[in-house]
Design a protein around this motif. Sequence first.
Motif, short mmCIF file in Angstrom:
data_model
loop_
_atom_site.label_atom_id
_atom_site.label_comp_id
_atom_site.label_asym_id
_atom_site.label_seq_id
_atom_site.Cartn_x
_atom_site.Cartn_y
_atom_site.Cartn_z
N LEU A 1 -24.32 99.78 48.67
CA LEU A 1 -24.50 98.65 49.59
C LEU A 1 -24.41 97.33 48.84
CD1 LEU A 1 -27.45 100.09 51.74
CD2 LEU A 1 -25.01 100.08 52.30
N LYS A 2 -24.99 97.28 47.66
CA LYS A 2 -24.91 96.06 46.85
C LYS A 2 -23.48 95.77 46.42
CE LYS A 2 -29.62 96.16 44.94
NZ LYS A 2 -30.44 96.30 43.72
N ASN A 3 -22.74 96.82 46.05
CA ASN A 3 -21.35 96.63 45.60
C ASN A 3 -20.47 96.12 46.74
OD1 ASN A 3 -22.00 97.49 43.02
ND2 ASN A 3 -21.41 99.61 43.40
N ILE A 4 -20.65 96.68 47.93
CA ILE A 4 -19.86 96.24 49.08
C ILE A 4 -20.09 94.75 49.33
CG2 ILE A 4 -19.67 96.40 51.61
CD1 ILE A 4 -20.30 99.42 51.29
N ALA A 5 -21.35 94.34 49.31
CA ALA A 5 -21.67 92.93 49.54
C ALA A 5 -21.08 92.04 48.46
CB ALA A 5 -23.19 92.75 49.62
N ALA A 6 -21.17 92.49 47.20
CA ALA A 6 -20.69 91.67 46.08
C ALA A 6 -19.17 91.49 46.14
CB ALA A 6 -21.09 92.31 44.76
N ILE A 7 -18.45 92.55 46.47
CA ILE A 7 -16.98 92.49 46.51
C ILE A 7 -16.49 91.52 47.58
CG2 ILE A 7 -14.90 93.83 47.09
CD1 ILE A 7 -16.27 96.24 45.72
N THR A 8 -17.20 91.45 48.70
CA THR A 8 -16.72 90.67 49.85
C THR A 8 -17.35 89.28 49.95
OG1 THR A 8 -18.41 91.62 51.29
CG2 THR A 8 -16.30 92.79 51.16
N GLY A 9 -18.23 88.95 49.03
CA GLY A 9 -18.86 87.63 49.10
C GLY A 9 -20.03 87.57 50.06
N GLY A 10 -20.57 88.73 50.42
CA GLY A 10 -21.73 88.78 51.29
C GLY A 10 -23.02 88.87 50.48
N GLN A 11 -24.05 89.47 51.07
CA GLN A 11 -25.33 89.65 50.39
C GLN A 11 -25.95 90.97 50.81
OE1 GLN A 11 -26.75 85.11 50.97
NE2 GLN A 11 -28.28 86.41 50.03
N TYR A 12 -26.83 91.48 49.94
CA TYR A 12 -27.57 92.70 50.25
C TYR A 12 -29.01 92.35 50.57
CZ TYR A 12 -30.25 96.98 49.46
OH TYR A 12 -31.11 98.03 49.61
N PHE A 13 -29.57 93.01 51.60
CA PHE A 13 -30.95 92.79 52.02
C PHE A 13 -31.65 94.13 52.21
CE2 PHE A 13 -28.45 89.21 53.48
CZ PHE A 13 -29.24 88.10 53.22
N ARG A 14 -32.96 94.12 52.12
CA ARG A 14 -33.77 95.28 52.51
C ARG A 14 -34.36 94.98 53.88
NH1 ARG A 14 -36.09 98.62 48.56
NH2 ARG A 14 -37.04 99.74 50.32
N ALA A 15 -34.27 95.95 54.79
CA ALA A 15 -34.78 95.74 56.14
C ALA A 15 -36.28 95.44 56.14
CB ALA A 15 -34.49 96.96 57.01
N ARG A 16 -37.00 96.02 55.21
CA ARG A 16 -38.45 95.87 55.20
C ARG A 16 -38.92 94.55 54.59
NH1 ARG A 16 -41.23 100.46 52.45
NH2 ARG A 16 -39.79 101.67 53.74
N ASP A 17 -38.02 93.79 54.00
CA ASP A 17 -38.41 92.51 53.40
C ASP A 17 -38.82 91.51 54.48
OD1 ASP A 17 -37.91 93.53 50.93
OD2 ASP A 17 -35.96 92.55 50.68
N ASN A 18 -39.67 90.59 54.12
CA ASN A 18 -40.16 89.59 55.06
C ASN A 18 -39.03 88.72 55.60
OD1 ASN A 18 -42.17 88.09 56.48
ND2 ASN A 18 -42.10 86.52 54.88
N ARG A 19 -38.97 88.57 56.92
CA ARG A 19 -37.97 87.73 57.61
C ARG A 19 -36.53 88.11 57.24
NH1 ARG A 19 -37.34 83.02 56.21
NH2 ARG A 19 -36.51 82.22 58.18
N SER A 20 -36.28 89.39 57.03
CA SER A 20 -34.94 89.80 56.58
C SER A 20 -33.86 89.42 57.59
CB SER A 20 -34.90 91.32 56.32
OG SER A 20 -35.23 92.05 57.50
N GLU A 21 -34.14 89.58 58.89
CA GLU A 21 -33.12 89.27 59.90
C GLU A 21 -32.80 87.78 59.94
OE1 GLU A 21 -35.44 92.92 61.30
OE2 GLU A 21 -35.96 90.90 60.63
N ASP A 22 -33.83 86.95 59.87
CA ASP A 22 -33.59 85.50 59.85
C ASP A 22 -32.82 85.09 58.61
OD1 ASP A 22 -34.91 85.08 62.24
OD2 ASP A 22 -36.84 84.67 61.29
N ARG A 23 -33.12 85.72 57.49
CA ARG A 23 -32.43 85.40 56.24
C ARG A 23 -30.97 85.82 56.30
NH1 ARG A 23 -35.25 88.73 52.47
NH2 ARG A 23 -33.83 87.92 50.89
N ILE A 24 -30.69 86.92 56.98
CA ILE A 24 -29.30 87.37 57.14
C ILE A 24 -28.51 86.33 57.94
CG2 ILE A 24 -27.81 89.09 58.24
CD1 ILE A 24 -30.09 91.13 57.64
N VAL A 25 -29.06 85.91 59.08
CA VAL A 25 -28.37 84.92 59.92
C VAL A 25 -28.23 83.60 59.18
CG1 VAL A 25 -28.48 83.62 62.08
CG2 VAL A 25 -29.11 86.04 62.06
N ASP A 26 -29.25 83.19 58.45
CA ASP A 26 -29.17 81.95 57.68
C ASP A 26 -28.05 82.01 56.65
OD1 ASP A 26 -31.28 80.89 59.08
OD2 ASP A 26 -32.78 81.27 57.52
N ALA A 27 -27.90 83.17 55.99
CA ALA A 27 -26.85 83.34 54.99
C ALA A 27 -25.47 83.27 55.63
CB ALA A 27 -27.03 84.66 54.25
#
Length: 288
Positions: A225-251
Motif C-alpha cells: 500500500l505504501k509503494n502504490i501511494a509513493a509511485i503515484t504521488g499519493g499518500q498512505y494512511f491507517r484507517a484507525r489513525d485520528n481524523r484519517s478521513e479528513d486528512r485524506i480529503v485534505d491531502a
Amino acid sequence: MLFQTLFYSLALGALVFTLTEPKVQYNKIVFNRGGIDVAIGIDVSKSMLAEDEMVPEEGKKLFAIPNRLNRARYCALNIISALRGERIAVFMFASKGVAIIPLTTDYGYCQYILKHINDATIAIPGSDLSQAIFTGISLFDDTSRKTVKTLILISDGEDISDDKSAIADAAQRAAAQGVAIYTVGLGMGRGVLIPIRDAAGTEIVDYYQDEDGAFLKTRLEQDPLKNIAAITGGQYFRARDNRSEDRIVDAIVKRARAIEYTKVQEPAWFYLSPFLLCAGLLFFVTAS
C-alpha cells in the motif's frame, strides 16, 4: 474660508457617494473542487472479515461487527461526507474489480449503497491489488473534461498475485495517466483468524480454514500500500489513525490546488464605499 468650504464640500460629496455603494467588477481566480474526480475502491476479500479493527462509537449504529470491511465502509462514508462538489465513483475488488457506481455527485446514493453491502456473501479468498488499480482508473475513461483524478484504495494490503511486480506496473500506469492513489490500511500487523458468524451475525460459530484444514490467518501488509501511494504521488494512511478521513480529503484538495485546470475565473465586485468614507472623514478633519 474658501479652503474650508472646499473640503467640507468634498467631505459631503464623498459621504453622499458612499451611500450609493459604488463598486467595480473584476475577474477573480478561484479554486474549483468540482474539478476533482475521486474513485473509492473497497477490498471485499475474505480477509476483510477479520475482526481486528475498531468501529468508532458513532459508526456502531450502522456496523455492529468490528471487522475490517465495516471499518472500510465507515471510512468511505466519512470521506464522502467531507466532499464538497467533487465527483465520486465506488467499486469493490477482490481477485477482480467490479464497478458499483460511476462518477456522480449524488453522495446520498453512494452512502446508501455502502451501508447496504451484504458482507455475509463474501467468500472470495484473496485480493489482487493490480486489478483493483486497473478497475479504479477505468472509471475515469469516460471523463470528457480535464479533472484531477484520484483513486482511494481501502484494503488490508494482502495480495494473491504470484507476480508482485504487477502491482508496481499497475501503479506506474496510473501515474502515467495522472492518477494519484491514496491507500488506507486496515488491520493489525500480526496474524489473526478470520471468523465465520451465524446467519444473524450475532455469534462466531467457526473460523475459516485452508484446504488442508489449517486455520487461515491474515495480517495488515503495509508495504504494498505504501509503494502504490509513493509511485503515484499519493499518500498512505491507517484507517484507525485520528481524523484519517479528513486528512485524506485534505491531502487530495492540497494536491488539486497546485494544478492549473482546477482554477476558474468568476466575476467579483470590489466595493469602493470604505475608501470613500475614509476620504470623506479625511476631508472633514482637514477642513476643521
